[in-house]
Scaffold this active site. Structure first.
Site, PDB file in Angstrom:
ATOM      1  N   LYS A 232      -4.038   0.556  -1.991  1.00  0.00           N
ATOM      2  CA  LYS A 232      -4.945  -0.282  -1.185  1.00  0.00           C
ATOM      3  C   LYS A 232      -6.139   0.540  -0.724  1.00  0.00           C
ATOM      4  O   LYS A 232      -5.977   1.684  -0.306  1.00  0.00           O
ATOM      5  CB  LYS A 232      -4.180  -0.819   0.042  1.00  0.00           C
ATOM      6  CG  LYS A 232      -5.031  -1.647   0.999  1.00  0.00           C
ATOM      7  CD  LYS A 232      -4.185  -2.324   2.071  1.00  0.00           C
ATOM      8  CE  LYS A 232      -3.992  -1.464   3.292  1.00  0.00           C
ATOM      9  NZ  LYS A 232      -3.182  -2.111   4.324  1.00  0.00           N
TER      10      LYS A 232
ATOM     11  N   ASP B  43       0.844  -1.205   0.000  1.00  0.00           N
ATOM     12  CA  ASP B  43       0.000   0.000   0.000  1.00  0.00           C
ATOM     13  C   ASP B  43       0.873   1.247   0.000  1.00  0.00           C
ATOM     14  O   ASP B  43       2.096   1.162   0.186  1.00  0.00           O
ATOM     15  CB  ASP B  43      -0.973   0.003   1.198  1.00  0.00           C
ATOM     16  CG  ASP B  43      -0.266  -0.169   2.533  1.00  0.00           C
ATOM     17  OD1 ASP B  43       0.906   0.235   2.644  1.00  0.00           O
ATOM     18  OD2 ASP B  43      -0.875  -0.710   3.456  1.00  0.00           O
TER      19      ASP B  43
HETATM   20  C1  R5P Z   1      -1.452  -0.444   7.336  1.00  0.00           C
HETATM   21  O1  R5P Z   1      -1.613   0.257   6.364  1.00  0.00           O
HETATM   22  C2  R5P Z   1      -0.215  -1.240   7.582  1.00  0.00           C
HETATM   23  O2  R5P Z   1       0.870  -0.758   6.887  1.00  0.00           O
HETATM   24  C3  R5P Z   1      -0.425  -2.692   7.264  1.00  0.00           C
HETATM   25  O3  R5P Z   1      -0.514  -2.863   5.854  1.00  0.00           O
HETATM   26  C4  R5P Z   1      -1.687  -3.197   7.907  1.00  0.00           C
HETATM   27  O4  R5P Z   1      -1.712  -2.855   9.265  1.00  0.00           O
HETATM   28  C5  R5P Z   1      -1.793  -4.679   7.738  1.00  0.00           C
HETATM   29  O5  R5P Z   1      -2.986  -5.067   8.303  1.00  0.00           O
HETATM   30  P1  R5P Z   1      -3.650  -6.459   7.965  1.00  0.00           P
HETATM   31  O6  R5P Z   1      -2.582  -7.502   8.103  1.00  0.00           O
HETATM   32  O7  R5P Z   1      -4.743  -6.591   8.982  1.00  0.00           O
HETATM   33  O8  R5P Z   1      -4.202  -6.367   6.574  1.00  0.00           O
END
Ligand code: R5P
Length: 294
Positions: A193, A170
């Site tokens: 994302k 992202d």
């Molecule tokens: C959020 O933008 C962080 O950089 C991570 O991509 C996020 O916390 C990942 O979360 P999950 O594993 O629940 O998709």
């Protein structure tokens, strides 16, 4: 001669505490914790305490630990500690940094202020700061140091997969991807994302070609695992030869590891900021250098 600072920790983090104490030339000691049948806790700190005390507490599964910090910090002050440092390799509650709906608690601000009231200095690794640019804004302690594990992850990926294409899942991962790519000249790209819920994310791949290439997804946090899983599925559909994962904070809550593996991810590497079976990179030297700089 001034007495050396003491590193306090809890038993479940003894491995990292020992490594950190060795790297920083300190003595580590455990805070003794008793859990009463009703769930309340009683803590006992080692005595006597030197004037400078460092507490290691990584704040994954944070709610009970916030009470531990409160009790430990107040008790350490009563026992004579004059300077208290919190080393929280993973700092929780940093993602809720605005009220998205009226009435929502802005946890980052509240928890940040709370920690700043308890500790003179706070050190952490790759805090998830999105709409604020410095840790000091989120945690207004006299000293607030945000370290990054990106160079450690980049070195590790370079050793194990030197021809990797580095992909950030992202836009927020762009900072780590760019710094890692600069370090070792990896081809790289950053996806977009949109998050629709705790476990629903929509990802659009970057334009960087991945067909036939070994891809490493690099991110700060793996929590539910759905970000990495969705990115991995798309990369494999786009012809990637393999998809491995390198993250700073291996939260991998619930079935997250299974979700990521089922999506086709091969190897999973993480730092030891959160104890997990994927831990491959020690943060101790990084944290020790920061402690020495205080
Ligand atoms: C959020 O933008 C962080 O950089 C991570 O991509 C996020 O916390 C990942 O979360 P999950 O594993 O629940 O998709």
């Amino acid at each position: 001669m001034a007495s050396a600072p003491m590193l306090l920790c809890f038993e479940d983090e003894w491995t990292l505490a020992q490594a950190l104490a060795d790297a920083a030339g300190m003595t580590a000691a455990c805070v003794d914790r008793h859990v009463f049948p009703d769930g309340e806790i009683k803590l006992r700190l080692p005595t006597p305490l030197p004037p400078r005390v460092v507490l290691l507490r990584s704040l994954h599964a944070p709610n009970a630990k916030l009470v531990e910090l409160l009790l430990t910090a107040h008790t350490a002050r009563e026992l004579g500690a004059q300077h208290l440092t919190l080393v929280a390799p993973y700092l929780a509650y940093m993602r809720q940094d605005v009220a998205f709906q009226p009435g929502e608690a802005v946890s980052q601000k509240i928890i940040g202020r709370h920690l700043a009231q308890l500790f003179d200095a706070v050190i952490t690794v790759d805090p998830h700061l999105h709409r604020v640019s410095t840790l000091q804004e989120a945690v207004p302690a006299a000293q607030a140091l945000a370290l990054t594990a990106a160079p450690l992850l980049a070195d590790f990926v370079y050793r194990h997969c030197p021809d990797a294409v580095l992909i950030g899942p992202d836009e927020e991962s762009a900072q780590w991807i760019t710094s890692a790519a600069r370090q070792h000249g990896f081809d790289h790209g950053v996806c977009r994302k949109i998050r629709h819920g705790d476990r629903q994310v929509e990802i659009t791949l970057s334009d960087v070609p991945v067909a036939g290439r070994a891809v490493v997804l690099l991110d700060d946090i793996a929590s539910s695992g759905h970000t990495l899983a969705q990115a991995a599925r798309l990369l494999l559909q786009a012809g990637a030869r393999s998809v491995d994962v390198a993250v700073t904070h291996a939260l991998f809550s619930g079935d997250a590891l299974e979700v990521v593996v089922k999506a086709g991810v091969g190897r999973i590497w993480s730092t030891d900021s959160v104890p997990h079976e994927s831990n491959s990179i020690s943060t101790a030297p990084l944290l020790a250098a920061a402690l020495r700089s205080l």
